[in-house]
Design a protein around this motif. Structure first.
Motif, short mmCIF file in Angstrom:
data_model
loop_
_atom_site.label_atom_id
_atom_site.label_comp_id
_atom_site.label_asym_id
_atom_site.label_seq_id
_atom_site.Cartn_x
_atom_site.Cartn_y
_atom_site.Cartn_z
N GLU A 89 0.83 -1.21 0.00
CA GLU A 89 0.00 0.00 0.00
C GLU A 89 0.87 1.26 0.00
N LEU A 90 1.94 1.24 0.77
CA LEU A 90 2.83 2.40 0.80
C LEU A 90 3.46 2.63 -0.57
N ASP A 91 3.84 1.55 -1.23
CA ASP A 91 4.40 1.68 -2.57
C ASP A 91 3.38 2.28 -3.53
N ARG A 92 2.13 1.83 -3.42
CA ARG A 92 1.08 2.38 -4.28
C ARG A 92 0.85 3.87 -4.00
N ILE A 93 0.84 4.24 -2.73
CA ILE A 93 0.65 5.64 -2.36
C ILE A 93 1.77 6.50 -2.92
N ARG A 94 3.02 6.04 -2.77
CA ARG A 94 4.16 6.82 -3.25
C ARG A 94 4.15 6.94 -4.78
N ARG A 95 3.81 5.84 -5.47
CA ARG A 95 3.74 5.91 -6.93
C ARG A 95 2.64 6.87 -7.38
N ASP A 96 1.52 6.86 -6.65
CA ASP A 96 0.43 7.75 -7.03
C ASP A 96 0.78 9.21 -6.74
N ARG A 97 1.62 9.45 -5.74
CA ARG A 97 2.08 10.82 -5.48
C ARG A 97 2.80 11.37 -6.71
N GLU A 102 2.83 14.93 -11.38
CA GLU A 102 2.97 15.14 -12.82
C GLU A 102 1.70 15.78 -13.39
N ALA A 103 0.53 15.29 -12.94
CA ALA A 103 -0.74 15.84 -13.43
C ALA A 103 -0.89 17.30 -13.01
N MET A 104 -0.44 17.64 -11.79
CA MET A 104 -0.52 19.03 -11.35
C MET A 104 0.38 19.92 -12.21
N VAL A 105 1.57 19.43 -12.53
CA VAL A 105 2.47 20.20 -13.38
C VAL A 105 1.83 20.45 -14.74
N HIS A 106 1.19 19.43 -15.31
CA HIS A 106 0.51 19.61 -16.60
C HIS A 106 -0.58 20.67 -16.50
N ARG A 107 -1.35 20.65 -15.42
CA ARG A 107 -2.42 21.64 -15.26
C ARG A 107 -1.85 23.05 -15.10
N LEU A 108 -0.76 23.14 -14.36
CA LEU A 108 -0.13 24.45 -14.20
C LEU A 108 0.38 24.99 -15.53
N ARG A 109 1.02 24.12 -16.31
CA ARG A 109 1.53 24.57 -17.62
C ARG A 109 0.38 24.97 -18.55
N ASP A 110 -0.71 24.19 -18.49
CA ASP A 110 -1.87 24.55 -19.30
C ASP A 110 -2.44 25.92 -18.91
N ALA A 111 -2.24 26.28 -17.63
CA ALA A 111 -2.73 27.58 -17.14
C ALA A 111 -1.71 28.70 -17.33
N GLY A 112 -0.58 28.37 -17.96
CA GLY A 112 0.41 29.39 -18.26
C GLY A 112 1.49 29.58 -17.21
N VAL A 113 1.55 28.68 -16.22
CA VAL A 113 2.59 28.75 -15.19
C VAL A 113 3.81 27.97 -15.67
N ASP A 114 4.95 28.61 -15.72
CA ASP A 114 6.15 28.01 -16.32
C ASP A 114 6.89 27.12 -15.32
N TYR A 170 -5.27 21.60 -8.66
CA TYR A 170 -5.36 20.54 -7.65
C TYR A 170 -5.76 19.22 -8.29
N VAL A 171 -5.13 18.14 -7.86
CA VAL A 171 -5.46 16.78 -8.30
C VAL A 171 -5.53 15.90 -7.07
N ALA A 172 -6.60 15.14 -6.94
CA ALA A 172 -6.72 14.21 -5.81
C ALA A 172 -5.77 13.03 -6.01
N ARG A 173 -5.53 12.28 -4.94
CA ARG A 173 -4.64 11.13 -5.05
C ARG A 173 -5.17 9.96 -4.25
N TYR A 174 -4.54 8.81 -4.48
CA TYR A 174 -4.94 7.59 -3.79
C TYR A 174 -4.61 7.68 -2.30
#
Length: 291
Positions: A89-97, A102-114, A170-174
């Motif tokens: 479970e800890l491995d799954r949590i860390r992988r999902d982090r 990565e998903a948050m970075v994509h959203r930030l870039r889509d919003a124009g944050v470099d 913001y992106v939710a996580r496991y």
């Protein structure tokens, strides 16, 4: 004896390396400290190497749980990190982090944050005590990348504007169900405390529901962190009463994150008799002392 059972290092979302957390705890006059980085025990070897005579380090972590869309945090102590189900479970949590970051970075870039993934990874690796294996990427690392990009004045501003719950990036996580989490930690020989129960994040606002706490107690919860820097006197008294009604230990802790919270190790402490009662059932690991 002064005991603080909740602290974070740069292996998760604190600003001090694990050894530095121990040094600061000693300087603050503590006798016992639990290192409780998020979903990892990777900082413990470095912290243990700096434990001086007369000081006790309690192996621990803060486990990510969720109920009804809101985060619930579980402080876990003296468990066996190699216990198969908990380790998976800890491995799954860390992988999902990582996926979440990565998903948050994509959203930030889509919003124009470099910001870039490489930049976030650089910040996290620099924090993780020279790249301690098992260190986790947290939102504070993304927040600092946002500040570097000039899209917020400081880390809190980055949370408020971008990556806090409900923010545009913001992106939710496991996360584990808190009742199941208690059962897994107990099966791994550890003991558990519900962290800062008057705080929550997500669609559920306010405190952790008492019905959930009751089910956690039935599963083997050992205590409630009633004395936390973010709890006012009324909240602390309320959770002390809940703990008494359920036969649970009351703990007090600083939840220190270094610069992010203001260096506050020892600002709340746990009574020695409460500590002894809490750790008595643990069989997965032992506190670390010098020599």
């Amino acid at each position: 004896m002064r005991i603080d059972l909740h602290s974070h290092s740069s292996v998760s979302d604190g600003t001090e390396p694990p050894a530095g957390v121990v040094e600061r705890a000693v300087a603050a006059g503590l006798d016992v400290l639990a290192l409780t980085d998020h979903d990892t025990v990777a900082g413990l070897p470095a912290a243990a190497a700096r434990v001086p005579a007369g000081f006790t380090l309690v192996p621990g972590m803060e486990l990510s749980c969720a109920h009804a869309g809101a985060s619930v945090h579980l402080l876990c102590y003296l468990f066996d990190p190699a216990a198969a189900v908990l380790a998976a479970e800890l491995d799954r949590i860390r992988r999902d982090r990582v996926l979440r970051a990565e998903a948050m970075v994509h959203r930030l870039r889509d919003a124009g944050v470099d910001v870039t993934w490489e930049g976030v990874r650089r910040i996290a690796d620099a924090d993780a005590d020279g790249g301690a294996e098992g260190g986790v990427i947290g939102r504070p690392h993304i927040a600092r990348a946002i500040v570097e990009a000039g899209a917020a004045a400081d880390v809190q501003g980055a949370f408020d504007a971008w990556i806090g719950s409900g923010g545009p990036a913001y992106v939710a996580r496991y996360a584990l169900d808190p009742v199941r989490a208690v059962s897994l930690v107990r099966a791994a020989g550890g003991v558990c405390v519900l962290a800062h129960p008057a705080r929550s994040e997500g669609v559920l606002t306010g405190a952790v529901p008492t019905g959930v706490v009751e089910r956690m107690a039935e599963a083997g919860l050992g205590g409630i962190e009633a004395d936390h820097p973010t709890h006012d006197d009324t909240e602390s008294a309320y959770w002390r009463d809940i703990a008494a009604g359920l036969g649970l230990v009351v703990t007090g802790s600083s939840d220190d994150h270094g610069d992010l919270t203001g260096h506050r190790l020892g600002c709340r402490t746990t009574a020695p008799e409460a500590y002894e009662r809490l750790v008595a059932p643990a069989t997965g690991a032992v506190p670390i002392t010098a020599g």
